[in-house]
Design a protein around this motif. Sequence first.
Motif, PDB file in Angstrom:
ATOM      1  N   SER A 131       0.802  -1.230  -0.074  1.00 41.48           N
ATOM      2  CA  SER A 131       0.007  -0.016   0.114  1.00 41.48           C
ATOM      3  C   SER A 131       0.899   1.335  -0.064  1.00 41.48           C
ATOM      4  CB  SER A 131      -0.979   0.086   1.235  1.00 41.48           C
ATOM      5  OG  SER A 131      -1.653   1.378   1.303  1.00 41.48           O
ATOM      6  N   THR A 154      -1.177  -3.726  -4.269  1.00 44.47           N
ATOM      7  CA  THR A 154      -2.536  -4.008  -4.510  1.00 44.47           C
ATOM      8  C   THR A 154      -3.375  -3.125  -5.222  1.00 44.47           C
ATOM      9  OG1 THR A 154      -3.191  -3.746  -2.143  1.00 44.47           O
ATOM     10  CG2 THR A 154      -2.676  -6.027  -2.586  1.00 44.47           C
ATOM     11  N   GLY A 155      -2.897  -2.112  -5.007  1.00 42.52           N
ATOM     12  CA  GLY A 155      -3.681  -0.752  -5.682  1.00 42.52           C
ATOM     13  C   GLY A 155      -2.907   0.399  -5.283  1.00 42.52           C
ATOM     14  N   THR A 157      -3.393   5.036  -6.076  1.00 43.72           N
ATOM     15  CA  THR A 157      -4.206   6.073  -6.368  1.00 43.72           C
ATOM     16  C   THR A 157      -3.049   7.073  -6.672  1.00 43.72           C
ATOM     17  OG1 THR A 157      -6.520   5.489  -5.431  1.00 43.72           O
ATOM     18  CG2 THR A 157      -5.979   7.694  -6.212  1.00 43.72           C
ATOM     19  N   LEU A 176      -0.884  -6.115  -8.772  1.00 44.89           N
ATOM     20  CA  LEU A 176      -1.746  -5.082  -9.266  1.00 44.89           C
ATOM     21  C   LEU A 176      -2.670  -5.237 -10.170  1.00 44.89           C
ATOM     22  CD1 LEU A 176      -1.587  -1.626  -8.799  1.00 44.89           C
ATOM     23  CD2 LEU A 176       0.050  -1.706 -10.668  1.00 44.89           C
ATOM     24  N   THR A 177      -3.779  -4.973 -10.022  1.00 44.36           N
ATOM     25  CA  THR A 177      -5.071  -5.387 -11.058  1.00 44.36           C
ATOM     26  C   THR A 177      -5.529  -4.502 -11.725  1.00 44.36           C
ATOM     27  OG1 THR A 177      -6.717  -5.397  -9.381  1.00 44.36           O
ATOM     28  CG2 THR A 177      -5.612  -7.427  -9.686  1.00 44.36           C
ATOM     29  N   GLU A 178      -5.382  -3.184 -11.155  1.00 42.81           N
ATOM     30  CA  GLU A 178      -6.097  -1.994 -12.062  1.00 42.81           C
ATOM     31  C   GLU A 178      -5.167  -0.769 -11.673  1.00 42.81           C
ATOM     32  OE1 GLU A 178     -10.096  -1.752 -11.329  1.00 42.81           O
ATOM     33  OE2 GLU A 178      -9.877  -0.998  -9.239  1.00 42.81           O
ATOM     34  N   ILE A 179      -5.218   0.001 -12.732  1.00 49.93           N
ATOM     35  CA  ILE A 179      -4.657   1.456 -12.183  1.00 49.93           C
ATOM     36  C   ILE A 179      -5.187   2.682 -13.136  1.00 49.93           C
ATOM     37  CG2 ILE A 179      -2.746   1.315 -14.087  1.00 49.93           C
ATOM     38  CD1 ILE A 179      -0.824   2.548 -11.587  1.00 49.93           C
ATOM     39  N   THR A 180      -5.303   3.690 -12.436  1.00 49.42           N
ATOM     40  CA  THR A 180      -5.815   4.955 -13.306  1.00 49.42           C
ATOM     41  C   THR A 180      -4.855   6.092 -13.362  1.00 49.42           C
ATOM     42  OG1 THR A 180      -8.188   4.737 -12.710  1.00 49.42           O
ATOM     43  CG2 THR A 180      -7.579   6.836 -13.227  1.00 49.42           C
ATOM     44  N   CYS A 196       3.655  -6.944 -15.058  1.00 51.84           N
ATOM     45  CA  CYS A 196       2.505  -6.885 -14.124  1.00 51.84           C
ATOM     46  C   CYS A 196       1.334  -7.793 -14.450  1.00 51.84           C
ATOM     47  CB  CYS A 196       1.817  -5.290 -14.100  1.00 51.84           C
ATOM     48  SG  CYS A 196       3.161  -4.063 -13.529  1.00 51.84           S
ATOM     49  N   LEU A 199      -2.333  -7.482 -14.112  1.00 49.00           N
ATOM     50  CA  LEU A 199      -3.005  -6.261 -14.448  1.00 49.00           C
ATOM     51  C   LEU A 199      -4.237  -6.538 -15.498  1.00 49.00           C
ATOM     52  CD1 LEU A 199      -2.659  -3.349 -14.091  1.00 49.00           C
ATOM     53  CD2 LEU A 199      -1.404  -3.033 -16.057  1.00 49.00           C
TER      54      LEU A 199
END
Length: 340
Positions: A131, A154-155, A157, A176-180, A196, A199
């Motif tokens: 984190s 795990t994420g 922002t 990491l499964t998603e990212i903006t 990754c 992802l």
Amino acid sequence: LAGMITGSPAPESDFDFDPDTGTITGYKGAGGDVVIPSTIGGVDVKAIGRGVFSSKALTAVTIPASVTTVEELAFLNCSSLASVTFAPGSQLKEISMQMFGACTALTEVTIPAGVTNIAQYAFGQCSSLVSVAFEAGSQLKGIGPQAFYGCPLTGITLPEGLTDIGEIVFCECKNLTEITIPAGVTNIGMGAFVMCSKLEEVTVLATEPPMAGEILFSAAGTADDPIATLKAIKVPVGTVDAYKTAEGWIPYANLITDGAIATTYYAWNGETVAGPFTTNAIPVTAAMTTLNSGWYVVNSQVAIDRSGITDEALRKPGLKVNGDVHFILADGAELVVTGA
């Protein structure tokens, strides 16, 4: 962490200190939970020197708010360091090169708001780091190469003000499964997300495709092997074609889709309706002089009245609106409605 300090400051005798510069130049304490004092000999502690705590037996450290500079390698290879706290009001400006590299027990960290840059390999191979958070009002502009290499995040922002993501920044972040990627990012370095392996989804909010290095989303470091789990790269409505033909994005053209839009729209009669929407909307751009009947997507901040749109960013105060016009608000955009 960035918050309340617990525990008493370590004895001043544990530190070598240069009072002329306010710099801690050495550490000779026993380790454990170390609260770095904000003053030594009545002089403010302003800096921590190169490699001062490297490979020391620290389990936790608190860095005082007075510190503006921590030089490279400061906590490198502190393998027992599980907690990092920046005192409230931290004046730190940069997470320096390899500052926390290979701190394999570190699980979480909160970056102070005043930090503008995270340098190369700052948290590289922190193999327990899941984190990373940023204080409200983050001023972060850049993340250097390999900054989070091999971290099991795990994420994350990313702050809205971010403009630059360096090479291999998130390489081998295998949880990491998603990212903006924020709207202000203009550059993403080569291999930023290579290997990754979990992802699934990337959302890019920039209306102009960021400059992108090779193999952004490669599974193993070659141009033609996108990550197997990657299902979609979502970009602002109306920008799909631009992304599909932009350098660095072309190998992933089949994954690029509309989707980086918000969940409400404003209709000309003042109605707001929940979404999300899949309608084919046109992005409002600086080149426009008139909006005719139809759907439009707002990707920045736009002020609207009944006679037109005023937007300093677009510099089109005389933009005319004709007919039945609807607006979708993209993520992070703001629509201010005035007039009768």
